[in-house]
Design an enzyme around this catalytic site. Sequence first.
Site, short mmCIF file in Angstrom:
data_model
loop_
_atom_site.label_atom_id
_atom_site.label_comp_id
_atom_site.label_asym_id
_atom_site.label_seq_id
_atom_site.Cartn_x
_atom_site.Cartn_y
_atom_site.Cartn_z
N GLU A 40 -4.94 -5.58 22.39
CA GLU A 40 -5.97 -6.14 21.49
C GLU A 40 -6.41 -7.49 22.03
O GLU A 40 -5.79 -8.03 22.96
CB GLU A 40 -5.43 -6.24 20.05
CG GLU A 40 -5.25 -4.87 19.41
CD GLU A 40 -4.68 -4.90 18.01
OE1 GLU A 40 -4.51 -6.00 17.45
OE2 GLU A 40 -4.42 -3.83 17.46
N HIS B 276 -12.72 -10.53 10.84
CA HIS B 276 -12.54 -9.48 11.85
C HIS B 276 -13.92 -9.13 12.38
O HIS B 276 -14.86 -8.93 11.59
CB HIS B 276 -11.88 -8.25 11.21
CG HIS B 276 -11.33 -7.31 12.24
ND1 HIS B 276 -12.15 -6.56 13.07
CD2 HIS B 276 -10.06 -7.00 12.60
CE1 HIS B 276 -11.40 -5.83 13.88
NE2 HIS B 276 -10.12 -6.08 13.61
N ARG C 7 -10.37 -13.31 18.43
CA ARG C 7 -11.27 -12.90 17.34
C ARG C 7 -12.28 -13.93 16.90
O ARG C 7 -13.40 -13.59 16.52
CB ARG C 7 -10.43 -12.56 16.12
CG ARG C 7 -10.14 -11.14 16.08
CD ARG C 7 -9.39 -10.80 14.87
NE ARG C 7 -8.68 -9.61 15.25
CZ ARG C 7 -7.72 -9.07 14.56
NH1 ARG C 7 -7.35 -9.63 13.44
NH2 ARG C 7 -7.15 -7.98 14.97
N HIS D 294 -10.97 -11.14 6.89
CA HIS D 294 -9.88 -10.23 7.24
C HIS D 294 -8.49 -10.81 6.99
O HIS D 294 -7.62 -10.12 6.50
CB HIS D 294 -10.03 -9.88 8.72
CG HIS D 294 -9.03 -8.91 9.25
ND1 HIS D 294 -8.91 -7.63 8.76
CD2 HIS D 294 -8.08 -9.03 10.22
CE1 HIS D 294 -7.96 -6.99 9.42
NE2 HIS D 294 -7.42 -7.81 10.30
N ARG E 243 -5.25 -16.55 14.10
CA ARG E 243 -4.14 -15.62 14.35
C ARG E 243 -4.41 -14.70 15.53
O ARG E 243 -5.51 -14.14 15.65
CB ARG E 243 -3.94 -14.76 13.10
CG ARG E 243 -2.85 -13.74 13.22
CD ARG E 243 -2.79 -12.91 11.96
NE ARG E 243 -4.00 -12.15 11.81
CZ ARG E 243 -4.08 -10.83 11.92
NH1 ARG E 243 -3.01 -10.13 12.17
NH2 ARG E 243 -5.22 -10.22 11.76
C1 SIN Z 1 -6.99 -4.26 13.86
O1 SIN Z 1 -6.53 -3.13 13.93
O2 SIN Z 1 -7.98 -4.62 14.48
C2 SIN Z 1 -6.32 -5.24 12.96
C3 SIN Z 1 -5.15 -5.81 13.59
C4 SIN Z 1 -4.84 -7.13 13.00
O3 SIN Z 1 -5.60 -7.65 12.21
O4 SIN Z 1 -3.82 -7.70 13.37
#
Ligand code: SIN
Length: 530
Positions: free
Chosen positions: A115, A238, A284, A345, A380
Amino acid sequence: MTHSDFLVIGSGIAGLTFALKAAKHGSVALVTKRQGMDSSTAWAQGGVACVTAEEDSFDLHVADTLDAGAGLCDEDVVRTIVSEGPDRIQELIGLGVAFDQHEDEGKQVLSLGREGGHSKRRILHSRDTTGREIEEKLLAAARAEPNITFHEHHYAIDLITTAKLGLPSENRCVGIYALDEKAGVVESFRSDRVILATGGCGKVYLYTSNPDIATGDGVAMAWRAGVMISNMEFIQFHPTVLYHPQVKSFLISEALRGEGGVLLGSDDQPFMAKYDERKDLAPRDIVARAIDSEMKRTGSRCVFLDMRHHTKEYLEDRFPNIYQTCLQHGIDPAKEPIPVVPAAHYQCGGVRTDIHGATSLQGLYAIGEVACTGLHGANRLASNSLLEGAVLAHRAAAHVVSALPLGRSNIEITIPEWQSGDAEDVDELVVIYHNWDEIRRLMWDYVSIVRTDKRLQRAATRLRNLKQEVHEFYWHFKITADLLELRNLVDVAAVIVESARRRQESRGLHYTLDHPEKSARVEDTLLSRF
Ligand code: SIN
Protein backbone atom coordinates in the site's frame (compact mmCIF):
# COMPACT_ATOMS: atom_id res chain seq x y z
CA MET A 1 -25.85 -0.85 38.61
CA THR A 2 -23.54 -3.32 36.88
CA HIS A 3 -20.17 -3.82 38.56
CA SER A 4 -17.18 -5.38 36.79
CA ASP A 5 -13.42 -5.53 37.20
CA PHE A 6 -12.96 -4.17 33.68
CA LEU A 7 -15.35 -2.09 31.61
CA VAL A 8 -14.66 -2.02 27.88
CA ILE A 9 -16.55 0.36 25.58
CA GLY A 10 -16.40 -0.75 21.95
CA SER A 11 -16.19 -4.06 20.12
CA GLY A 12 -13.56 -3.65 17.39
CA ILE A 13 -10.11 -5.24 17.34
CA ALA A 14 -8.85 -3.19 20.30
CA GLY A 15 -11.87 -3.68 22.58
CA LEU A 16 -12.25 -7.40 21.89
CA THR A 17 -8.52 -8.15 22.19
CA PHE A 18 -8.37 -6.28 25.49
CA ALA A 19 -11.50 -8.06 26.77
CA LEU A 20 -10.09 -11.49 25.95
CA LYS A 21 -6.84 -10.74 27.78
CA ALA A 22 -8.47 -9.03 30.79
CA ALA A 23 -10.94 -11.91 31.17
CA LYS A 24 -8.03 -14.04 32.41
CA HIS A 25 -7.84 -11.78 35.48
CA GLY A 26 -11.44 -10.83 36.27
CA SER A 27 -14.91 -9.98 35.06
CA VAL A 28 -15.32 -7.86 31.93
CA ALA A 29 -18.42 -5.86 30.97
CA LEU A 30 -18.31 -5.06 27.24
CA VAL A 31 -20.60 -2.21 26.26
CA THR A 32 -21.21 -1.59 22.56
CA LYS A 33 -23.77 0.68 20.98
CA ARG A 34 -25.08 -1.66 18.29
CA GLN A 35 -24.26 -5.32 17.80
CA GLY A 36 -20.80 -6.77 18.38
CA MET A 37 -19.96 -6.83 14.65
CA ASP A 38 -20.81 -3.13 14.21
CA SER A 39 -17.31 -1.72 14.31
CA SER A 40 -14.89 -0.01 11.92
CA THR A 41 -12.63 -3.06 12.22
CA ALA A 42 -15.22 -5.16 10.42
CA TRP A 43 -15.07 -2.71 7.50
CA ALA A 44 -11.30 -2.75 7.08
CA GLN A 45 -10.39 -4.03 3.66
CA GLY A 46 -6.64 -3.69 3.08
CA GLY A 47 -5.14 -5.54 6.01
CA VAL A 48 -2.56 -5.42 8.78
CA ALA A 49 0.92 -4.01 8.20
CA CYS A 50 3.48 -6.26 9.89
CA VAL A 51 7.06 -7.31 9.25
CA THR A 52 7.00 -10.99 8.35
CA ALA A 53 9.05 -11.25 5.12
CA GLU A 54 12.76 -12.00 5.14
CA GLU A 55 13.58 -9.04 2.90
CA ASP A 56 11.70 -6.70 5.24
CA SER A 57 12.86 -5.35 8.62
CA PHE A 58 11.55 -3.47 11.66
CA ASP A 59 13.87 -0.60 10.70
CA LEU A 60 12.23 -0.27 7.28
CA HIS A 61 8.70 -0.37 8.71
CA VAL A 62 9.70 2.22 11.32
CA ALA A 63 11.26 4.44 8.64
CA ASP A 64 8.13 4.26 6.42
CA THR A 65 5.88 5.10 9.39
CA LEU A 66 8.05 8.08 10.38
CA ASP A 67 8.17 9.31 6.79
CA ALA A 68 4.36 9.20 6.42
CA GLY A 69 3.93 10.84 9.85
CA ALA A 70 5.70 14.03 8.64
CA GLY A 71 7.94 14.53 11.68
CA LEU A 72 5.29 14.11 14.35
CA CYS A 73 5.50 10.39 15.20
CA ASP A 74 7.03 9.32 18.50
CA GLU A 75 9.86 7.07 17.31
CA ASP A 76 9.96 4.94 20.49
CA VAL A 77 6.24 4.29 20.22
CA VAL A 78 6.58 3.42 16.52
CA ARG A 79 9.44 0.98 17.20
CA THR A 80 7.59 -0.69 20.08
CA ILE A 81 4.39 -1.21 18.07
CA VAL A 82 6.19 -2.37 14.93
CA SER A 83 8.41 -4.84 16.79
CA GLU A 84 5.60 -6.32 18.91
CA GLY A 85 3.41 -6.80 15.81
CA PRO A 86 4.53 -10.33 14.84
CA ASP A 87 3.55 -11.77 18.26
CA ARG A 88 0.09 -10.25 18.04
CA ILE A 89 -0.31 -11.61 14.49
CA GLN A 90 0.55 -15.10 15.76
CA GLU A 91 -2.17 -14.72 18.41
CA LEU A 92 -4.72 -13.78 15.75
CA ILE A 93 -3.70 -16.76 13.64
CA GLY A 94 -4.06 -18.87 16.81
CA LEU A 95 -7.67 -17.68 17.09
CA GLY A 96 -8.28 -18.92 13.56
CA VAL A 97 -7.78 -15.73 11.50
CA ALA A 98 -7.04 -16.94 7.96
CA PHE A 99 -4.60 -14.55 6.31
CA ASP A 100 -4.11 -15.34 2.62
CA GLN A 101 -1.24 -17.67 1.79
CA HIS A 102 0.36 -19.05 -1.33
CA GLU A 103 2.81 -21.77 -2.13
CA ASP A 104 6.48 -20.91 -2.45
CA GLU A 105 9.05 -23.66 -3.12
CA GLY A 106 6.65 -26.28 -1.77
CA LYS A 107 5.83 -24.33 1.41
CA GLN A 108 2.74 -22.27 2.35
CA VAL A 109 3.81 -18.66 3.00
CA LEU A 110 1.80 -15.54 3.86
CA SER A 111 0.79 -13.49 0.81
CA LEU A 112 1.79 -9.88 1.36
CA GLY A 113 0.11 -6.85 -0.19
CA ARG A 114 1.53 -3.40 -0.74
CA GLU A 115 0.00 0.00 0.00
CA GLY A 116 0.98 3.66 -0.29
CA GLY A 117 4.07 4.74 1.67
CA HIS A 118 5.33 1.17 2.28
CA SER A 119 8.76 0.43 0.83
CA LYS A 120 8.12 -3.34 1.01
CA ARG A 121 5.24 -5.74 0.63
CA ARG A 122 4.10 -6.24 4.23
CA ILE A 123 0.29 -6.14 4.37
CA LEU A 124 -1.27 -9.34 5.66
CA HIS A 125 -4.74 -9.71 4.25
CA SER A 126 -7.71 -11.97 3.89
CA ARG A 127 -8.81 -11.20 0.33
CA ASP A 128 -10.35 -7.69 0.61
CA THR A 129 -12.34 -8.33 3.79
CA THR A 130 -9.48 -8.62 6.30
CA GLY A 131 -11.26 -6.71 9.03
CA ARG A 132 -14.37 -8.86 8.82
CA GLU A 133 -12.24 -12.01 9.16
CA ILE A 134 -10.46 -10.64 12.24
CA GLU A 135 -13.66 -9.31 13.81
CA GLU A 136 -15.54 -12.59 13.36
CA LYS A 137 -12.79 -14.66 14.97
CA LEU A 138 -12.28 -12.26 17.89
CA LEU A 139 -16.01 -11.96 18.48
CA ALA A 140 -16.50 -15.73 18.49
CA ALA A 141 -13.69 -16.11 21.04
CA ALA A 142 -15.07 -13.28 23.23
CA ARG A 143 -18.63 -14.65 23.16
CA ALA A 144 -17.31 -18.05 24.27
CA GLU A 145 -15.45 -16.51 27.24
CA PRO A 146 -17.53 -16.87 30.45
CA ASN A 147 -15.86 -13.88 32.12
CA ILE A 148 -17.04 -11.47 29.39
CA THR A 149 -20.60 -10.14 29.47
CA PHE A 150 -21.81 -8.36 26.35
CA HIS A 151 -24.10 -5.35 26.70
CA GLU A 152 -25.10 -4.70 23.08
CA HIS A 153 -27.32 -1.78 22.06
CA HIS A 154 -25.97 0.15 25.04
CA TYR A 155 -24.88 3.67 24.19
CA ALA A 156 -22.21 5.13 26.49
CA ILE A 157 -23.31 8.63 27.51
CA ASP A 158 -20.60 10.00 29.78
CA LEU A 159 -17.68 9.00 31.95
CA ILE A 160 -18.28 9.14 35.68
CA THR A 161 -15.39 10.53 37.68
CA THR A 162 -14.80 11.02 41.39
CA ALA A 163 -14.68 14.77 40.72
CA LYS A 164 -18.18 14.66 39.20
CA LEU A 165 -19.40 12.69 42.19
CA GLY A 166 -17.90 15.33 44.47
CA LEU A 167 -15.61 12.81 46.19
CA PRO A 168 -12.53 14.24 47.85
CA SER A 169 -9.98 11.73 46.40
CA GLU A 170 -7.65 12.37 43.48
CA ASN A 171 -9.79 12.52 40.34
CA ARG A 172 -10.26 9.17 38.61
CA CYS A 173 -12.70 7.38 36.36
CA VAL A 174 -15.14 5.06 38.15
CA GLY A 175 -17.62 4.08 35.45
CA ILE A 176 -20.06 5.29 32.85
CA TYR A 177 -23.72 5.98 32.27
CA ALA A 178 -25.12 4.17 29.24
CA LEU A 179 -28.47 4.24 27.49
CA ASP A 180 -30.00 0.79 27.06
CA GLU A 181 -31.53 1.61 23.71
CA LYS A 182 -34.01 -1.26 23.63
CA ALA A 183 -35.37 -0.67 27.13
CA GLY A 184 -35.10 3.12 26.84
CA VAL A 185 -33.48 3.45 30.29
CA VAL A 186 -30.13 4.77 31.46
CA GLU A 187 -27.99 2.31 33.41
CA SER A 188 -24.81 2.87 35.36
CA PHE A 189 -21.73 0.70 34.95
CA ARG A 190 -19.25 0.77 37.79
CA SER A 191 -15.59 -0.19 37.32
CA ASP A 192 -12.17 1.08 38.37
CA ARG A 193 -10.70 0.10 35.01
CA VAL A 194 -12.51 1.75 32.10
CA ILE A 195 -11.24 1.18 28.56
CA LEU A 196 -12.32 3.40 25.68
CA ALA A 197 -12.16 1.44 22.42
CA THR A 198 -14.86 3.38 20.63
CA GLY A 199 -13.13 3.95 17.26
CA GLY A 200 -13.06 7.14 15.21
CA CYS A 201 -15.21 10.03 14.05
CA GLY A 202 -15.61 9.80 10.24
CA LYS A 203 -19.32 10.66 10.52
CA VAL A 204 -18.40 14.20 11.48
CA TYR A 205 -17.87 14.68 7.71
CA LEU A 206 -20.46 14.54 4.95
CA TYR A 207 -18.50 11.94 2.98
CA THR A 208 -16.72 9.13 4.78
CA SER A 209 -15.59 5.55 4.34
CA ASN A 210 -16.65 4.81 7.94
CA PRO A 211 -19.69 2.91 9.23
CA ASP A 212 -22.53 4.87 10.85
CA ILE A 213 -21.25 4.10 14.35
CA ALA A 214 -18.12 6.28 13.88
CA THR A 215 -19.42 9.37 15.68
CA GLY A 216 -16.41 10.23 17.85
CA ASP A 217 -18.08 9.05 21.07
CA GLY A 218 -14.85 8.26 22.95
CA VAL A 219 -13.12 11.56 22.22
CA ALA A 220 -16.30 13.49 23.04
CA MET A 221 -16.79 11.72 26.39
CA ALA A 222 -13.12 12.10 27.30
CA TRP A 223 -13.20 15.77 26.29
CA ARG A 224 -16.23 16.49 28.46
CA ALA A 225 -14.48 14.78 31.40
CA GLY A 226 -11.41 17.02 30.98
CA VAL A 227 -9.07 14.29 29.66
CA MET A 228 -6.14 15.38 27.48
CA ILE A 229 -6.86 15.18 23.72
CA SER A 230 -4.15 15.42 21.08
CA ASN A 231 -3.64 16.12 17.36
CA MET A 232 -7.31 16.04 16.33
CA GLU A 233 -6.60 18.28 13.33
CA PHE A 234 -5.10 15.26 11.57
CA ILE A 235 -8.08 13.62 9.92
CA GLN A 236 -7.04 11.25 7.18
CA PHE A 237 -8.98 11.36 3.91
CA HIS A 238 -8.82 8.10 2.02
CA PRO A 239 -8.14 8.93 -1.63
CA THR A 240 -10.47 6.35 -3.13
CA VAL A 241 -14.06 5.83 -2.01
CA LEU A 242 -16.53 4.65 -4.67
CA TYR A 243 -18.31 7.54 -6.36
CA HIS A 244 -21.83 6.34 -7.12
CA PRO A 245 -25.19 7.97 -6.35
CA GLN A 246 -26.61 4.83 -4.70
CA VAL A 247 -23.58 3.77 -2.68
CA LYS A 248 -22.63 5.36 0.61
CA SER A 249 -19.18 4.92 2.16
CA PHE A 250 -17.79 2.05 0.07
CA LEU A 251 -14.00 1.95 0.16
CA ILE A 252 -11.91 1.04 -2.87
CA SER A 253 -8.91 -0.31 -0.99
CA GLU A 254 -5.46 1.14 -1.41
CA ALA A 255 -4.42 -2.48 -2.00
CA LEU A 256 -5.68 -1.99 -5.58
CA ARG A 257 -3.05 0.66 -6.16
CA GLY A 258 -0.61 -1.73 -4.48
CA GLU A 259 -1.41 -4.15 -7.31
CA GLY A 260 -0.73 -1.57 -10.01
CA GLY A 261 -3.95 0.48 -10.02
CA VAL A 262 -3.48 3.88 -11.69
CA LEU A 263 -5.45 7.04 -10.98
CA LEU A 264 -6.77 8.79 -14.09
CA GLY A 265 -8.23 12.27 -14.48
CA SER A 266 -11.45 13.03 -16.34
CA ASP A 267 -9.29 13.22 -19.51
CA ASP A 268 -8.30 9.54 -19.01
CA GLN A 269 -4.68 10.53 -18.30
CA PRO A 270 -2.61 9.46 -15.25
CA PHE A 271 -1.80 12.49 -13.07
CA MET A 272 0.04 11.33 -9.95
CA ALA A 273 3.53 11.73 -11.50
CA LYS A 274 2.94 15.51 -11.40
CA TYR A 275 2.59 15.38 -7.61
CA ASP A 276 5.05 12.79 -6.28
CA GLU A 277 7.75 10.51 -7.65
CA ARG A 278 6.08 7.55 -5.89
CA LYS A 279 3.05 8.31 -8.08
CA ASP A 280 -0.06 6.31 -7.07
CA LEU A 281 1.73 4.79 -4.09
CA ALA A 282 2.67 8.07 -2.43
CA PRO A 283 1.39 8.45 1.17
CA ARG A 284 -2.32 9.13 1.49
CA ASP A 285 -2.18 12.81 2.36
CA ILE A 286 -0.33 13.50 -0.90
CA VAL A 287 -2.65 11.35 -3.05
CA ALA A 288 -5.84 12.79 -1.49
CA ARG A 289 -4.60 16.37 -2.03
CA ALA A 290 -3.59 15.57 -5.61
CA ILE A 291 -7.10 14.23 -6.35
CA ASP A 292 -8.70 17.24 -4.69
CA SER A 293 -6.55 19.54 -6.80
CA GLU A 294 -7.32 17.65 -10.06
CA MET A 295 -11.06 17.73 -9.33
CA LYS A 296 -10.94 21.47 -8.61
CA ARG A 297 -8.78 22.14 -11.68
CA THR A 298 -11.00 20.27 -14.13
CA GLY A 299 -14.33 20.83 -12.37
CA SER A 300 -14.97 17.07 -12.43
CA ARG A 301 -16.96 15.29 -9.71
CA CYS A 302 -14.56 12.35 -9.37
CA VAL A 303 -11.40 10.76 -10.72
CA PHE A 304 -10.97 7.15 -11.84
CA LEU A 305 -8.96 4.12 -10.73
CA ASP A 306 -7.83 1.95 -13.60
CA MET A 307 -7.43 -1.79 -12.90
CA ARG A 308 -7.83 -2.95 -16.50
CA HIS A 309 -4.31 -4.40 -16.57
CA HIS A 310 -5.68 -7.32 -14.51
CA THR A 311 -8.00 -10.06 -15.71
CA LYS A 312 -11.54 -10.50 -14.43
CA GLU A 313 -10.44 -13.81 -12.83
CA TYR A 314 -7.62 -12.13 -10.89
CA LEU A 315 -9.85 -9.28 -9.68
CA GLU A 316 -12.62 -11.66 -8.64
CA ASP A 317 -10.19 -13.77 -6.66
CA ARG A 318 -8.03 -11.09 -5.01
CA PHE A 319 -10.73 -8.42 -4.47
CA PRO A 320 -14.04 -10.32 -4.45
CA ASN A 321 -15.95 -7.83 -2.28
CA ILE A 322 -14.87 -4.78 -4.28
CA TYR A 323 -15.29 -6.50 -7.63
CA GLN A 324 -18.81 -7.75 -6.85
CA THR A 325 -19.94 -4.45 -5.32
CA CYS A 326 -18.76 -2.53 -8.38
CA LEU A 327 -20.43 -5.05 -10.68
CA GLN A 328 -23.74 -4.77 -8.78
CA HIS A 329 -23.64 -1.05 -9.50
CA GLY A 330 -22.95 -1.39 -13.20
CA ILE A 331 -19.16 -0.95 -13.13
CA ASP A 332 -16.96 -3.81 -14.34
CA PRO A 333 -13.44 -3.01 -13.06
CA ALA A 334 -11.92 -5.43 -15.58
CA LYS A 335 -13.39 -3.35 -18.41
CA GLU A 336 -13.66 0.23 -17.15
CA PRO A 337 -11.99 2.51 -14.59
CA ILE A 338 -13.74 2.81 -11.21
CA PRO A 339 -15.05 6.32 -10.33
CA VAL A 340 -13.58 7.40 -6.97
CA VAL A 341 -13.44 10.42 -4.64
CA PRO A 342 -11.61 11.10 -1.37
CA ALA A 343 -13.59 10.79 1.89
CA ALA A 344 -12.90 11.06 5.63
CA HIS A 345 -11.36 7.79 6.74
CA TYR A 346 -9.26 7.85 9.91
CA GLN A 347 -8.77 9.94 13.01
CA CYS A 348 -5.00 10.15 13.58
CA GLY A 349 -5.30 12.14 16.80
CA GLY A 350 -7.46 11.27 19.78
CA VAL A 351 -7.36 10.73 23.51
CA ARG A 352 -3.72 11.18 24.47
CA THR A 353 -2.15 8.03 25.89
CA ASP A 354 1.21 6.61 26.80
CA ILE A 355 2.55 3.40 25.28
CA HIS A 356 0.32 1.39 27.66
CA GLY A 357 -2.90 3.13 26.64
CA ALA A 358 -3.10 5.05 29.94
CA THR A 359 -4.74 8.49 29.61
CA SER A 360 -4.37 11.64 31.72
CA LEU A 361 -7.30 10.44 33.90
CA GLN A 362 -6.51 7.68 36.34
CA GLY A 363 -8.50 4.50 35.72
CA LEU A 364 -9.18 5.43 32.08
CA TYR A 365 -7.38 3.76 29.17
CA ALA A 366 -7.86 4.43 25.45
CA ILE A 367 -6.88 1.98 22.70
CA GLY A 368 -7.39 1.74 18.94
CA GLU A 369 -8.54 4.63 16.74
CA VAL A 370 -9.92 6.66 19.67
CA ALA A 371 -6.38 6.98 21.08
CA CYS A 372 -3.41 9.11 20.10
CA THR A 373 -0.33 7.11 21.09
CA GLY A 374 2.20 8.90 18.86
CA LEU A 375 2.27 6.13 16.22
CA HIS A 376 0.58 8.00 13.39
CA GLY A 377 2.00 11.49 13.82
CA ALA A 378 0.56 13.86 11.23
CA ASN A 379 -0.50 11.10 8.82
CA ARG A 380 -1.10 7.40 9.41
CA LEU A 381 0.76 4.90 7.27
CA ALA A 382 -1.76 2.62 5.55
CA SER A 383 -2.75 -0.54 7.48
CA ASN A 384 -0.88 0.45 10.65
CA SER A 385 -4.11 0.81 12.62
CA LEU A 386 -5.22 -2.80 13.10
CA LEU A 387 -1.65 -3.47 14.20
CA GLU A 388 -1.81 -0.63 16.72
CA GLY A 389 -5.19 -1.84 18.02
CA ALA A 390 -3.88 -5.34 18.72
CA VAL A 391 -0.55 -4.22 20.25
CA LEU A 392 -2.04 -1.52 22.48
CA ALA A 393 -4.83 -3.82 23.69
CA HIS A 394 -2.20 -6.32 24.79
CA ARG A 395 -0.06 -3.67 26.46
CA ALA A 396 -3.02 -1.99 28.19
CA ALA A 397 -4.24 -5.31 29.60
CA ALA A 398 -0.79 -6.07 31.01
CA HIS A 399 -0.41 -2.55 32.41
CA VAL A 400 -3.82 -2.13 34.00
CA VAL A 401 -3.57 -5.26 36.14
CA SER A 402 -0.26 -4.15 37.63
CA ALA A 403 -1.07 -0.41 37.89
CA LEU A 404 -4.57 -0.96 39.35
CA PRO A 405 -4.45 -4.36 41.11
CA LEU A 406 -7.76 -6.12 41.27
CA GLY A 407 -8.09 -6.62 45.03
CA ARG A 408 -8.10 -2.86 45.57
CA SER A 409 -11.41 -1.93 43.90
CA ASN A 410 -13.36 0.75 45.71
CA ILE A 411 -16.65 -1.03 45.17
CA GLU A 412 -18.20 1.01 47.93
CA ILE A 413 -18.50 4.01 45.60
CA THR A 414 -22.15 4.32 44.71
CA ILE A 415 -23.15 5.94 41.50
CA PRO A 416 -26.33 7.98 41.76
CA GLU A 417 -29.19 6.99 39.49
CA TRP A 418 -29.55 8.91 36.25
CA GLN A 419 -31.99 11.78 36.67
CA SER A 420 -34.20 12.57 33.70
CA GLY A 421 -35.96 15.28 35.69
CA ASP A 422 -38.91 16.68 33.75
CA ALA A 423 -37.31 16.04 30.36
CA GLU A 424 -39.86 15.53 27.62
CA ASP A 425 -39.83 13.32 24.54
CA VAL A 426 -38.09 15.04 21.63
CA ASP A 427 -40.93 16.87 19.87
CA GLU A 428 -39.37 17.49 16.47
CA LEU A 429 -36.85 14.98 15.22
CA VAL A 430 -36.35 17.12 12.14
CA VAL A 431 -34.31 19.56 14.22
CA ILE A 432 -31.85 16.83 15.22
CA TYR A 433 -31.45 15.64 11.64
CA HIS A 434 -31.05 19.19 10.37
CA ASN A 435 -28.27 19.91 12.87
CA TRP A 436 -26.61 16.60 12.08
CA ASP A 437 -26.53 17.49 8.35
CA GLU A 438 -25.34 21.02 9.03
CA ILE A 439 -22.37 19.84 11.10
CA ARG A 440 -21.31 17.28 8.52
CA ARG A 441 -21.63 19.68 5.60
CA LEU A 442 -19.82 22.56 7.27
CA MET A 443 -16.97 20.24 8.30
CA TRP A 444 -16.73 19.00 4.72
CA ASP A 445 -16.82 22.51 3.23
CA TYR A 446 -14.56 24.28 5.72
CA VAL A 447 -12.39 21.70 7.51
CA SER A 448 -11.45 19.00 5.03
CA ILE A 449 -8.47 18.37 2.75
CA VAL A 450 -7.50 22.01 2.13
CA ARG A 451 -8.09 24.56 4.90
CA THR A 452 -7.73 28.31 5.37
CA ASP A 453 -7.85 30.55 8.45
CA LYS A 454 -11.11 32.09 7.25
CA ARG A 455 -12.82 28.74 6.67
CA LEU A 456 -11.76 27.52 10.11
CA GLN A 457 -12.98 30.73 11.71
CA ARG A 458 -16.38 30.32 9.99
CA ALA A 459 -16.61 26.71 11.09
CA ALA A 460 -15.79 27.71 14.68
CA THR A 461 -18.52 30.38 14.74
CA ARG A 462 -21.20 28.08 13.35
CA LEU A 463 -20.24 25.25 15.63
CA ARG A 464 -20.50 27.51 18.66
CA ASN A 465 -24.17 28.19 17.82
CA LEU A 466 -24.90 24.57 16.98
CA LYS A 467 -23.28 23.43 20.19
CA GLN A 468 -25.51 25.67 22.22
CA GLU A 469 -28.61 24.40 20.43
CA VAL A 470 -27.63 20.74 20.79
CA HIS A 471 -26.82 21.12 24.47
CA GLU A 472 -30.23 22.74 25.02
CA PHE A 473 -31.87 19.66 23.46
CA TYR A 474 -29.75 17.45 25.63
CA TRP A 475 -30.95 19.08 28.83
CA HIS A 476 -34.59 19.53 27.85
CA PHE A 477 -35.49 16.30 26.10
CA LYS A 478 -35.31 12.63 26.97
CA ILE A 479 -32.14 11.23 25.51
CA THR A 480 -32.13 8.99 22.47
CA ALA A 481 -29.22 7.43 20.57
CA ASP A 482 -29.65 10.06 17.82
CA LEU A 483 -29.45 12.89 20.30
CA LEU A 484 -26.37 11.39 21.98
CA GLU A 485 -24.63 10.98 18.63
CA LEU A 486 -25.46 14.55 17.67
CA ARG A 487 -24.05 15.82 20.98
CA ASN A 488 -20.83 13.84 20.42
CA LEU A 489 -20.51 14.97 16.80
CA VAL A 490 -20.78 18.64 17.68
CA ASP A 491 -18.24 18.32 20.50
CA VAL A 492 -15.76 16.41 18.35
CA ALA A 493 -16.21 18.78 15.40
CA ALA A 494 -15.42 21.72 17.70
CA VAL A 495 -12.29 19.93 19.00
CA ILE A 496 -11.10 19.28 15.42
CA VAL A 497 -11.62 22.92 14.47
CA GLU A 498 -9.92 24.27 17.58
CA SER A 499 -6.94 21.92 17.02
CA ALA A 500 -6.71 22.96 13.36
CA ARG A 501 -6.80 26.66 14.30
CA ARG A 502 -3.90 26.17 16.68
CA ARG A 503 -1.67 24.56 14.05
CA GLN A 504 -0.30 27.53 12.13
CA GLU A 505 1.61 25.45 9.56
CA SER A 506 0.99 22.72 6.98
CA ARG A 507 2.08 19.27 8.04
CA GLY A 508 0.86 15.85 6.95
CA LEU A 509 -2.91 15.82 6.82
CA HIS A 510 -3.30 19.40 7.98
CA TYR A 511 -2.85 21.57 4.89
CA THR A 512 -3.75 25.25 4.97
CA LEU A 513 -3.34 27.78 2.18
CA ASP A 514 -2.55 30.51 4.74
CA HIS A 515 0.45 28.67 6.22
CA PRO A 516 1.62 26.37 3.42
CA GLU A 517 5.04 25.50 4.91
CA LYS A 518 6.09 23.19 7.72
CA SER A 519 7.16 25.04 10.81
CA ALA A 520 10.60 24.40 12.33
CA ARG A 521 8.85 23.80 15.66
CA VAL A 522 7.59 20.23 15.85
CA GLU A 523 4.80 20.03 18.42
CA ASP A 524 1.74 17.98 19.21
CA THR A 525 -1.52 19.86 19.68
CA LEU A 526 -2.74 19.27 23.22
CA LEU A 527 -6.26 20.26 24.28
CA SER A 528 -8.04 19.82 27.55
CA ARG A 529 -11.35 21.31 28.60
CA PHE A 530 -10.25 22.17 32.14
C1 SIN B 1 -7.49 0.35 2.56
O1 SIN B 1 -7.77 -0.82 2.35
O2 SIN B 1 -7.17 1.13 1.68
C2 SIN B 1 -7.57 0.85 3.96
C3 SIN B 1 -6.39 0.48 4.71
C4 SIN B 1 -6.19 1.41 5.84
O3 SIN B 1 -6.89 2.41 5.96
O4 SIN B 1 -5.28 1.18 6.62
